[in-house]
Design a protein around this motif. Structure first.
Motif, PDB file in Angstrom:
ATOM      1  N   THR A  21       0.843  -1.194   0.000  1.00 35.10           N
ATOM      2  CA  THR A  21       0.000   0.000   0.000  1.00 35.10           C
ATOM      3  C   THR A  21       0.886   1.256   0.000  1.00 35.10           C
ATOM      4  O   THR A  21       0.578   2.229  -0.678  1.00 35.10           O
ATOM      5  CB  THR A  21      -0.932   0.031   1.231  1.00 35.10           C
ATOM      6  N   GLY A  22       1.994   1.204   0.727  1.00 32.92           N
ATOM      7  CA  GLY A  22       2.918   2.339   0.744  1.00 32.92           C
ATOM      8  C   GLY A  22       3.471   2.622  -0.638  1.00 32.92           C
ATOM      9  O   GLY A  22       3.505   3.780  -1.078  1.00 32.92           O
ATOM     10  N   LEU A  23       3.885   1.576  -1.340  1.00 36.66           N
ATOM     11  CA  LEU A  23       4.440   1.775  -2.684  1.00 36.66           C
ATOM     12  C   LEU A  23       3.374   2.308  -3.646  1.00 36.66           C
ATOM     13  O   LEU A  23       3.661   3.154  -4.494  1.00 36.66           O
ATOM     14  CB  LEU A  23       5.044   0.468  -3.215  1.00 36.66           C
ATOM     15  N   ALA A  24       2.124   1.809  -3.468  1.00 34.39           N
ATOM     16  CA  ALA A  24       1.034   2.326  -4.309  1.00 34.39           C
ATOM     17  C   ALA A  24       0.830   3.818  -4.036  1.00 34.39           C
ATOM     18  O   ALA A  24       0.617   4.610  -4.965  1.00 34.39           O
ATOM     19  CB  ALA A  24      -0.257   1.551  -4.037  1.00 34.39           C
ATOM     20  N   LEU A  25       0.922   4.209  -2.763  1.00 30.00           N
ATOM     21  CA  LEU A  25       0.759   5.626  -2.412  1.00 30.00           C
ATOM     22  C   LEU A  25       1.917   6.467  -2.964  1.00 30.00           C
ATOM     23  O   LEU A  25       1.712   7.621  -3.345  1.00 30.00           O
ATOM     24  CB  LEU A  25       0.632   5.790  -0.890  1.00 30.00           C
ATOM     25  N   VAL A  26       3.111   5.873  -3.038  1.00 28.53           N
ATOM     26  CA  VAL A  26       4.239   6.591  -3.653  1.00 28.53           C
ATOM     27  C   VAL A  26       3.941   6.838  -5.130  1.00 28.53           C
ATOM     28  O   VAL A  26       4.191   7.932  -5.660  1.00 28.53           O
ATOM     29  CB  VAL A  26       5.567   5.810  -3.486  1.00 28.53           C
ATOM     30  N   GLY A  27       3.369   5.817  -5.773  1.00 32.45           N
ATOM     31  CA  GLY A  27       2.971   5.971  -7.183  1.00 32.45           C
ATOM     32  C   GLY A  27       1.984   7.116  -7.350  1.00 32.45           C
ATOM     33  O   GLY A  27       2.114   7.956  -8.258  1.00 32.45           O
ATOM     34  N   PHE A  28       1.015   7.178  -6.422  1.00 30.67           N
ATOM     35  CA  PHE A  28       0.050   8.281  -6.454  1.00 30.67           C
ATOM     36  C   PHE A  28       0.758   9.624  -6.286  1.00 30.67           C
ATOM     37  O   PHE A  28       0.469  10.590  -7.008  1.00 30.67           O
ATOM     38  CB  PHE A  28      -1.010   8.083  -5.364  1.00 30.67           C
ATOM     39  N   LEU A  29       1.706   9.679  -5.350  1.00 37.90           N
ATOM     40  CA  LEU A  29       2.402  10.944  -5.088  1.00 37.90           C
ATOM     41  C   LEU A  29       3.163  11.437  -6.315  1.00 37.90           C
ATOM     42  O   LEU A  29       3.226  12.637  -6.579  1.00 37.90           O
ATOM     43  CB  LEU A  29       3.368  10.790  -3.903  1.00 37.90           C
ATOM     44  N   ILE A  30       3.753  10.488  -7.062  1.00 39.02           N
ATOM     45  CA  ILE A  30       4.504  10.880  -8.265  1.00 39.02           C
ATOM     46  C   ILE A  30       3.560  11.550  -9.268  1.00 39.02           C
ATOM     47  O   ILE A  30       3.846  12.623  -9.799  1.00 39.02           O
ATOM     48  CB  ILE A  30       5.211   9.651  -8.879  1.00 39.02           C
ATOM     49  N   ALA A  31       2.385  10.912  -9.480  1.00 43.60           N
ATOM     50  CA  ALA A  31       1.409  11.484 -10.417  1.00 43.60           C
ATOM     51  C   ALA A  31       0.891  12.826  -9.891  1.00 43.60           C
ATOM     52  O   ALA A  31       0.732  13.791 -10.650  1.00 43.60           O
ATOM     53  CB  ALA A  31       0.260  10.508 -10.614  1.00 43.60           C
ATOM     54  N   HIS A  32       0.654  12.884  -8.578  1.00 42.25           N
ATOM     55  CA  HIS A  32       0.139  14.092  -7.934  1.00 42.25           C
ATOM     56  C   HIS A  32       1.138  15.246  -8.102  1.00 42.25           C
ATOM     57  O   HIS A  32       0.758  16.370  -8.457  1.00 42.25           O
ATOM     58  CB  HIS A  32      -0.098  13.781  -6.452  1.00 42.25           C
ATOM     59  N   LEU A  33       2.412  14.940  -7.895  1.00 43.30           N
ATOM     60  CA  LEU A  33       3.434  15.995  -8.015  1.00 43.30           C
ATOM     61  C   LEU A  33       3.553  16.469  -9.459  1.00 43.30           C
ATOM     62  O   LEU A  33       3.654  17.680  -9.711  1.00 43.30           O
ATOM     63  CB  LEU A  33       4.791  15.480  -7.521  1.00 43.30           C
ATOM     64  N   ALA A  34       3.500  15.508 -10.390  1.00 36.56           N
ATOM     65  CA  ALA A  34       3.590  15.890 -11.804  1.00 36.56           C
ATOM     66  C   ALA A  34       2.473  16.872 -12.157  1.00 36.56           C
ATOM     67  O   ALA A  34       2.695  17.885 -12.820  1.00 36.56           O
ATOM     68  CB  ALA A  34       3.530  14.645 -12.676  1.00 36.56           C
ATOM     69  N   GLY A  35       1.252  16.576 -11.661  1.00 36.60           N
ATOM     70  CA  GLY A  35       0.127  17.471 -11.895  1.00 36.60           C
ATOM     71  C   GLY A  35       0.338  18.825 -11.233  1.00 36.60           C
ATOM     72  O   GLY A  35       0.118  19.878 -11.833  1.00 36.60           O
ATOM     73  N   ASN A  36       0.806  18.791  -9.978  1.00 38.98           N
ATOM     74  CA  ASN A  36       1.012  20.036  -9.224  1.00 38.98           C
ATOM     75  C   ASN A  36       2.006  20.966  -9.907  1.00 38.98           C
ATOM     76  O   ASN A  36       1.821  22.178  -9.928  1.00 38.98           O
ATOM     77  CB  ASN A  36       1.576  19.715  -7.838  1.00 38.98           C
ATOM     78  N   LEU A  37       3.095  20.366 -10.418  1.00 37.55           N
ATOM     79  CA  LEU A  37       4.163  21.206 -10.972  1.00 37.55           C
ATOM     80  C   LEU A  37       3.708  21.959 -12.217  1.00 37.55           C
ATOM     81  O   LEU A  37       4.348  22.931 -12.627  1.00 37.55           O
ATOM     82  CB  LEU A  37       5.411  20.359 -11.263  1.00 37.55           C
ATOM     83  N   LEU A  38       2.569  21.520 -12.793  1.00 35.44           N
ATOM     84  CA  LEU A  38       2.035  22.233 -13.960  1.00 35.44           C
ATOM     85  C   LEU A  38       1.565  23.640 -13.593  1.00 35.44           C
ATOM     86  O   LEU A  38       1.274  24.448 -14.468  1.00 35.44           O
ATOM     87  CB  LEU A  38       0.898  21.431 -14.597  1.00 35.44           C
ATOM     88  N   ILE A  39       1.510  23.936 -12.281  1.00 36.72           N
ATOM     89  CA  ILE A  39       1.141  25.303 -11.849  1.00 36.72           C
ATOM     90  C   ILE A  39       2.203  26.300 -12.329  1.00 36.72           C
ATOM     91  O   ILE A  39       1.946  27.487 -12.488  1.00 36.72           O
ATOM     92  CB  ILE A  39       0.941  25.378 -10.316  1.00 36.72           C
ATOM     93  N   PHE A  40       3.418  25.764 -12.570  1.00 41.45           N
ATOM     94  CA  PHE A  40       4.500  26.635 -13.062  1.00 41.45           C
ATOM     95  C   PHE A  40       4.475  26.770 -14.583  1.00 41.45           C
ATOM     96  O   PHE A  40       5.235  27.531 -15.155  1.00 41.45           O
ATOM     97  CB  PHE A  40       5.874  26.084 -12.628  1.00 41.45           C
ATOM     98  N   ALA A  41       3.609  25.963 -15.245  1.00 39.08           N
ATOM     99  CA  ALA A  41       3.577  25.963 -16.716  1.00 39.08           C
ATOM    100  C   ALA A  41       2.409  26.816 -17.201  1.00 39.08           C
ATOM    101  O   ALA A  41       1.378  26.921 -16.528  1.00 39.08           O
ATOM    102  CB  ALA A  41       3.431  24.533 -17.220  1.00 39.08           C
ATOM    103  N   PRO A  42       2.543  27.417 -18.368  1.00 32.85           N
ATOM    104  CA  PRO A  42       1.426  28.193 -18.908  1.00 32.85           C
ATOM    105  C   PRO A  42       0.321  27.265 -19.401  1.00 32.85           C
ATOM    106  O   PRO A  42       0.564  26.114 -19.727  1.00 32.85           O
ATOM    107  CB  PRO A  42       2.062  28.960 -20.068  1.00 32.85           C
ATOM    108  N   SER A  43      -0.894  27.764 -19.424  1.00 29.95           N
ATOM    109  CA  SER A  43      -2.020  26.980 -19.919  1.00 29.95           C
ATOM    110  C   SER A  43      -1.993  26.972 -21.437  1.00 29.95           C
ATOM    111  O   SER A  43      -1.653  27.974 -22.072  1.00 29.95           O
ATOM    112  CB  SER A  43      -3.326  27.587 -19.423  1.00 29.95           C
TER     113      SER A  43
END
Lengths: 233, 255
Positions: A21-43
């Protein structure tokens, strides 16, 4: 008890579930961070930031509620089993030593990381209800379900409070600290050890935990420093 | 090598019986030869205690050669003391400085109740062994030499695990009082050799089940056990045991 419950109520079985479950949550965090970092990208679609495009695309996925349910199940399992193991392990120790020392050659950092898993985990656990309230529940309460206000504006508005943004930074760094021990430990718990790959897994685990900590913390930090402002970057 | 003598202050855990509360008592160990072993130093202190009509400090020992696994004291928070790859009996006083204070505690674990002072009851390990730490399939008469081929690497790997003397330092050093390294070494050395392979998964299951019954903790991969192990057994055996256990629990046709 049948074979299934018996297996997963043993010390090894519980640790395997915690690891998976921990590793699955790490997988989620990677996707979550990738999405978050788009705040620095233009639309690309005339919105405030790339994060808003991502949020819209994400919410168009029909099976999203199912994925969210899976996330909740993994999370509850991980936390529930860890708390149970933590209590069992303390009971197994019995009394504590008057003098505590380590013979590990690896040094105090790894020891501190493994010794503070429960602390880092509990802080992250306290952070999550606030986080869900901030960007999920409050959003629908203020703007109704299917709110039209863009998520990046809400993020910038919420995290520009030093106290709020500061707690997000602390939580981000602590999740990295949790994974500093968590990633390589989880791989061991599922029974994987190899003289060639285990040292690589350790290094990749350390790098990934640092990347997640810095990545997540960079957003509240940028907002607090005024590098990200509502209405575009 | 010239021999010196040092003076030490000992803070020793004294406990009269399993059900009574223990406490630390202070003793002076004077004129201890740096060539003496740790247990010889304790013998010297005990001799003085007996001469004064006091109760000597109880500690376990047998071979005093580092091979029987009977001795074991937590010295300044470290199982078997500060030296790596050594049992308490093979630890020598040259490892310590003149005037140092040493805190001596028994192994602390629910699975190892204190019997008296520094001696603990490690019968839990015997029960784990009795649960499956053997080969029971009938393999007939002794085979002709070289009829079962075992490579040099496999043989020495199995031997690395088989060097476990069952002292319990892994349990003492683990923050969770987990017995995983002991059980893994026993499961692993047999599972690595052809004679032990027919029962490898069943053995892992039975021994782990008994380990849980005895109340030892779970493994959180702190690697404290392998650092404290006097035989320097690798934690890689724990991963092998986990694999064998999962195989027994999830894949075997036993229900």
């Amino acid at each position: 008890m049948n074979w299934f419950t018996q297996t997963f109520s043993s010390t090894i079985g519980k640790k395997v579930l915690v690891a998976l479950t921990g590793l699955a949550l790490v997988g989620f965090l990677i996707a979550h961070l990738a999405g978050n970092l788009l705040i620095f990208a233009p639309s690309g679609e005339g919105r405030a930031t790339g994060m808003d495009d991502y949020a819209h695309a994400l919410h168009e996925i029909p099976v999203l509620p199912l994925a969210e349910l899976g996330l909740v199940v993994f999370f509850v399992l991980h936390v529930g089993l860890v708390l149970q193991l933590w209590a069992d392990n303390r009971k197994a120790r019995g009394g504590s030593y008057a003098v505590s020392a380590s013979k590990r050659p690896k040094g105090p950092v790894a020891r501190l990381a493994s010794g503070t898993m429960i602390v880092s985990g509990l802080v992250v656990l306290a952070f999550i209800p606030l986080h869900i309230w901030d960007f999920r529940l409050r959003r629908s309460e203020v703007h109704g379900p299917g709110a039209t206000e863009e998520i990046s504006a809400l993020v910038i508005e919420t995290l520009s409070s030093p106290l709020h943004g500061g707690f997000y930074i602390v939580a981000s760094l602590l999740i990295g600290w949790h994974l500093f021990h968590g990633i390589h430990s989880a791989i061991r718990s599922i029974g994987f050890h190899h003289p060639k790959y285990t040292p690589i897994i350790e290094k990749v685990g350390f790098a990934l935990s640092a990347l997640l900590a810095v990545g997540f913390a960079s957003i509240p930090l940028a907002i607090l420093l005024g590098a990200l402002e509502a209405g575009g970057n | 090598m010239s021999s010196r003598t040092i003076n030490l202050t000992l803070r020793v855990w004294r406990q009269t019986s399993p059900d009574q509360a223990g406490r630390f008592e202070k003793y002076e160990a004077k004129d201890v030869s740096t060539d003496a072993s740790f247990l010889e130093m304790l013998d010297q202190v005990n001799e003085e205690l007996v001469n004064r009509g006091e109760e000597p400090i109880a500690f376990e020992h047998d071979c005093r050669e580092g091979i029987c696994g009977t001795c074991g004291i937590v010295i300044n928070g470290m199982a078997h003391g500060p030296q790596h790859g050594t049992t308490t009996c093979q630890l020598h006083m040259r490892q310590f400085r003149d005037g140092e204070t040493l805190t001596l505690e028994p192994w602390r674990a629910r699975g190892f109740p204190v019997l008296k002072d520094l001696a603990v009851d490690r019968a839990a390990f015997d029960r784990i062994m009795a649960a499956g730490g053997y080969n029971s399939v009938n393999v007939g008469n002794a085979p002709d030499a070289n009829s079962i081929l075992v490579s040099r690497t496999v043989a020495s790997d199995a031997f690395d695990a088989a060097t476990c003397i069952g002292c319990g330092a892994c349990v003492a050093a683990c923050p969770n009082a987990s017995a995983m390294l002991f059980v893994a070494a026993k499961v692993g050395h047999l599972a690595t050799l052809p004679q032990g392979q027919p029962e490898a998964t069943k053995r892992a299951k039975r021994m782990v089940d008994q380990m849980d019954i005895e109340g030892f903790g779970a493994c959180t991969n702190t690697l404290e056990c392998e650092a404290a192990c006097p035989k320097e057994i690798s934690t890689k055996w724990i991963q092998k045991m986990n694999r064998l256990y999962l195989k027994a629990a999830l894949i075997s046709d036993e229900t």
